[in-house]
Design an enzyme around this catalytic site. Structure first.
Site, PDB file in Angstrom:
ATOM      1  N   ASN A  61     -20.865   5.204   1.828  1.00 44.60           N
ATOM      2  CA  ASN A  61     -20.081   4.186   1.876  1.00 44.60           C
ATOM      3  C   ASN A  61     -18.751   4.602   2.216  1.00 44.60           C
ATOM      4  O   ASN A  61     -17.976   5.449   1.598  1.00 44.60           O
ATOM      5  CB  ASN A  61     -20.324   2.987   1.080  1.00 44.60           C
ATOM      6  CG  ASN A  61     -20.046   3.488  -0.382  1.00 44.60           C
ATOM      7  OD1 ASN A  61     -20.541   4.530  -0.723  1.00 44.60           O
ATOM      8  ND2 ASN A  61     -19.797   2.781  -1.214  1.00 44.60           N
ATOM      9  N   GLU A  63     -15.135   2.489   2.016  1.00 42.58           N
ATOM     10  CA  GLU A  63     -14.418   1.350   1.889  1.00 42.58           C
ATOM     11  C   GLU A  63     -13.086   1.301   2.426  1.00 42.58           C
ATOM     12  O   GLU A  63     -12.480   2.085   2.898  1.00 42.58           O
ATOM     13  CB  GLU A  63     -14.541   1.165   0.450  1.00 42.58           C
ATOM     14  CG  GLU A  63     -15.671   0.921  -0.327  1.00 42.58           C
ATOM     15  CD  GLU A  63     -15.653   0.834  -1.516  1.00 42.58           C
ATOM     16  OE1 GLU A  63     -14.709   0.887  -2.556  1.00 42.58           O
ATOM     17  OE2 GLU A  63     -16.869   0.291  -2.253  1.00 42.58           O
ATOM     18  N   CYS A  72     -21.576   0.223   4.444  1.00 43.59           N
ATOM     19  CA  CYS A  72     -22.462   0.806   3.838  1.00 43.59           C
ATOM     20  C   CYS A  72     -22.795   2.102   3.989  1.00 43.59           C
ATOM     21  O   CYS A  72     -23.001   2.485   5.444  1.00 43.59           O
ATOM     22  CB  CYS A  72     -23.674  -0.106   3.600  1.00 43.59           C
ATOM     23  SG  CYS A  72     -23.413  -1.526   2.911  1.00 43.59           S
ATOM     24  N   GLU A  74     -25.956   3.365   4.398  1.00 44.40           N
ATOM     25  CA  GLU A  74     -27.132   3.425   5.371  1.00 44.40           C
ATOM     26  C   GLU A  74     -26.633   3.344   6.869  1.00 44.40           C
ATOM     27  O   GLU A  74     -27.234   3.792   7.764  1.00 44.40           O
ATOM     28  CB  GLU A  74     -28.014   2.192   4.916  1.00 44.40           C
ATOM     29  CG  GLU A  74     -28.568   1.966   3.565  1.00 44.40           C
ATOM     30  CD  GLU A  74     -27.688   1.397   2.400  1.00 44.40           C
ATOM     31  OE1 GLU A  74     -26.591   1.433   2.624  1.00 44.40           O
ATOM     32  OE2 GLU A  74     -28.369   0.953   1.539  1.00 44.40           O
ATOM     33  N   CYS A 110     -28.445  -3.603   1.621  1.00 43.00           N
ATOM     34  CA  CYS A 110     -28.007  -5.169   1.578  1.00 43.00           C
ATOM     35  C   CYS A 110     -28.429  -5.730   2.883  1.00 43.00           C
ATOM     36  O   CYS A 110     -29.129  -5.047   3.896  1.00 43.00           O
ATOM     37  CB  CYS A 110     -26.410  -5.111   1.613  1.00 43.00           C
ATOM     38  SG  CYS A 110     -25.824  -4.623   3.348  1.00 43.00           S
TER      39      CYS A 110
HETATM   40  N1  THU Z   1     -23.293  -0.308  -0.645  1.00 40.94           N
HETATM   41  C1  THU Z   1     -23.838   0.644   0.202  1.00 40.94           C
HETATM   42  O1  THU Z   1     -23.220   1.601   0.832  1.00 40.94           O
HETATM   43  N2  THU Z   1     -25.208   0.590   0.349  1.00 40.94           N
HETATM   44  C2  THU Z   1     -25.976  -0.553  -0.105  1.00 40.94           C
HETATM   45  O2  THU Z   1     -27.050  -0.697  -0.113  1.00 40.94           O
HETATM   46  C3  THU Z   1     -25.330  -1.554  -1.178  1.00 40.94           C
HETATM   47  C4  THU Z   1     -23.767  -1.544  -1.041  1.00 40.94           C
HETATM   48  C5  THU Z   1     -21.723  -0.133  -0.719  1.00 40.94           C
HETATM   49  C6  THU Z   1     -20.719  -1.354  -0.241  1.00 40.94           C
HETATM   50  C7  THU Z   1     -19.552  -1.184  -1.192  1.00 40.94           C
HETATM   51  O3  THU Z   1     -18.564   0.115  -0.510  1.00 40.94           O
HETATM   52  C8  THU Z   1     -20.156  -0.649  -2.397  1.00 40.94           C
HETATM   53  O4  THU Z   1     -21.435  -0.196  -2.291  1.00 40.94           O
HETATM   54  C9  THU Z   1     -20.380  -1.827  -3.404  1.00 40.94           C
HETATM   55  O5  THU Z   1     -20.877  -2.964  -2.878  1.00 40.94           O
END
Ligand code: THU
Length: 154
Positions: A61, A63, A72, A74, A110
């Protein structure tokens, strides 16, 4: 009126029950999580995609201070894989998440990542196995259809 009930088939594995490809992408996903850029949530997710050409492509991920601009793990992994190997089919994806100094017990994609997995599966013309790492057990589905029934199609 009739009622439709939707069920999902989720396989629950011990790590030792996985085959070598599955173990490999889980290890790659765990490793990728350590390079996540997650200064706002502290929730570091890694994903590893296995392609039918044998390549493994990872992502984590990313941010951003403008929160919705982040992405994310994935989707980073899948988009990375498709940009480098546009002709390859995605066979499977593993996901692992690290928070507060340890891997979390349950991680699942998600909604937005599920939507992208639906399209990736359509593009691959094959089901994509999804391995969701947990310290005690690994949840697995044979297709995104299990996690996203009634997905939008056009
Ligand atoms: N996140 C992911 O990378 N994958 C997921 O399946 C769920 C959430 C990340 C998004 C954000 O950077 C952090 O996790 C918290 O939500």
């Amino acid at each position: 009126m009739k009622e439709l009930k939707i069920t999902a088939k989720i396989d629950v594995y011990n790590y030792e029950e996985l085959n070598s490809d599955e173990k490999k992408i889980i290890e790659e996903a765990k490793c990728a999580s350590q390079n996540a850029y997650a200064p706002y949530s502290g929730f570091k997710v890694g994903a590893a995609v296995l392609l039918d050409n044998g390549e493994i492509v990872t992502g984590n991920n990313q941010e951003n201070v403008a929160y919705p601009s982040g992405l994310c793990a994935e989707r980073v992994a899948m988009f990375h894989a498709c940009s480098v190997f546009p002709q390859a089919k995605i066979k499977s994806i593993a996901i692992a998440a690290f928070f507060n100094g340890d891997f979390v017990e349950k991680i699942s994609p998600c909604g937005a990542c599920r939507q992208v997995l639906v399209e990736a599966e359509k593009r691959s013309e094959n089901p994509i196995k999804i391995l969701m790492f947990g310290k005690n057990e690994i949840l697995s589905v044979e297709s995104i259809k299990e996690l996203m029934p009634l997905a939008f199609k056009f």
